[in-house]
Design an enzyme around this catalytic site. Structure first.
Site, mmCIF file in Angstrom:
data_model
loop_
_atom_site.group_PDB
_atom_site.id
_atom_site.type_symbol
_atom_site.label_atom_id
_atom_site.label_comp_id
_atom_site.label_asym_id
_atom_site.label_seq_id
_atom_site.Cartn_x
_atom_site.Cartn_y
_atom_site.Cartn_z
ATOM 1 N N GLU A 48 -17.126 34.727 -33.900
ATOM 2 C CA GLU A 48 -16.047 34.202 -33.067
ATOM 3 C C GLU A 48 -14.994 35.275 -32.785
ATOM 4 O OE1 GLU A 48 -12.879 30.429 -33.154
ATOM 5 O OE2 GLU A 48 -13.937 31.032 -34.973
ATOM 6 N N LYS A 130 -12.708 28.042 -25.768
ATOM 7 C CA LYS A 130 -12.593 27.013 -26.803
ATOM 8 C C LYS A 130 -11.631 25.934 -26.320
ATOM 9 C CE LYS A 130 -11.801 26.575 -31.792
ATOM 10 N NZ LYS A 130 -11.467 27.315 -33.034
ATOM 11 N N CYS A 164 -16.572 27.523 -33.829
ATOM 12 C CA CYS A 164 -15.910 27.048 -35.043
ATOM 13 C C CYS A 164 -15.793 25.529 -35.075
ATOM 14 C CB CYS A 164 -14.554 27.731 -35.144
ATOM 15 S SG CYS A 164 -13.843 27.776 -36.808
#
Length: 350
Positions: A48, A130, A164
């Protein structure tokens, strides 16, 4: 139902970034692509926001002390497209490899947690942000939107990606399932929270593999002791920057295809037998014969977020959305609202 006997070799890469040199992490990415290619990999997944590095400082520093490291991160962040994406695209094309890379993307005055999927010919097949930064991350990144919740066709198959704790948003995961992802690329920061983070991560990725009936290739980052001390000299806070590494590759049956990597740098390499997807979905297809869309369904707003909406004299009548400040044209207004009780499953084109 169709089955494929294709074999795809995948590499999940766990390495440390370069905190000192702005170009250093990119060099590490290109080197790892070369190393994975030498092992026969056709797909490489990085951690990430690996370029230039995950904002570890935001987890251990109070907001009043984050100004300088936040600005430094912004200065080194990636513009898409730009020199970093061009370099990775060229290396992906040279190695005929699909590359999934996490970056800190700078878009004018804002940073975003962005996932990039490069196809084996170097084409940037997907850029997604995200959708909701987690906890401390909200001090660093802006919110993403539903436009990036897409599965893309690549040289290795249909690829989807989440970052995540997006994996704890079941509707985000379902949006990718509904687009029939074959390989799910997961990215976590690593070197964070402690061993419990790795334990939770393993449960999460194995569950998604089982529920989606796809392969999961998960990459986490790594920090050296020297890098941890650079983030914070406080010995107690340094404990929060260890553990949390679980780089792994999981089959549609929820099995590890190689031993996970939980310490140090390296890569997990495994062969994905795509026929296992049909084997799993024959019994349980969560978006097919096991779904009940007349009872449970998902509506997705897959339009890119906009801060302005142009108005012209010839523009059709606009409608005010009850849940948003922006306006919608007639076609958009006819799309079902998120709280519409009408059964509907509408996903982004993929």
């Amino acid at each position: 139902m169709t089955s494929s006997h294709r074999i795809v070799r995948a590499a999940a890469i766990q390495i440390a970034p370069d905190f000192e040199r702005p170009e250093g992490t990119l060099e590490r990415v290109c080197g790892a692509i070369d190393e994975a290619a030498a092992k026969g990999a056709q797909l490489a997944v990085f951690p990430e926001t690996f370029v230039p590095y995950y904002p570890y400082f935001s987890f251990v520093l109070p907001p009043v002390l984050q100004g300088a490291p936040h600005l430094r991160l912004a200065e080194r962040a990636v513009v898409v497209p730009g020199p970093v994406t061009q370099a990775v695209a060229e290396r992906a094309r040279a190695r005929s490899m699909v590359v999934v890379l996490g970056v800190n993307e700078r878009d004018h005055g804002s940073l975003y947690n962005t996932q990039l999927v490069f196809d084996a010919d170097g084409t940037l097949a997907l850029k997604r942000r995200k959708i909701t930064p987690t906890y401390h991350e909200r001090m660093v990144w802006g919110m993403g939107d539903g436009a990036g919740l897409k599965v893309v066709d690549t040289a290795v198959g249909r690829v989807g990606a989440l970052a995540c704790w997006e994996h704890y948003n079941p509707l985000a995961r379902y949006s990718l399932m509904a687009q029939h992802e074959e390989i799910h690329c997961a990215q976590f920061p690593g070197s964070l929270v402690g061993p419990v983070f790795a334990q939770q991560m393993e449960v999460t990725i194995r569950h998604h593999a089982l529920e989606s009936g796809c392969f999961v290739v998960n990459a986490t980052g790594w920090l050296t002791d020297e890098q941890i001390r650079a983030v914070t000299p406080d010995a107690d806070l340094q404990k929060a920057l260890r553990g949390g590494c679980h780089t792994a590759i999981v089959s549609p049956e929820g099995k590890h295809l190689a031993p996970p990597l939980t310490e140090g740098e390296g890569m997990v390499v495994a062969d994905l037998d795509m026929a296992l997807i049909a084997k799993r979905k024959r019994m349980m297809d969560s978006v097919g014969h096991y779904a009940r869309p007349e009872l449970l369904s998902l509506a997705i707003n897959d339009r890119p977020a906009q801060t302005t909406v142009p108005m012209h004299p010839t523009q059709p009548l606009v409608h005010r959305s009850p849940d948003h400040d922006h306006t919608l044209d007639d076609a958009a207004a006819r799309q079902p609202a998120a709280d519409d009780r009408t059964p509907v499953l509408r996903v982004a084109a993929g």
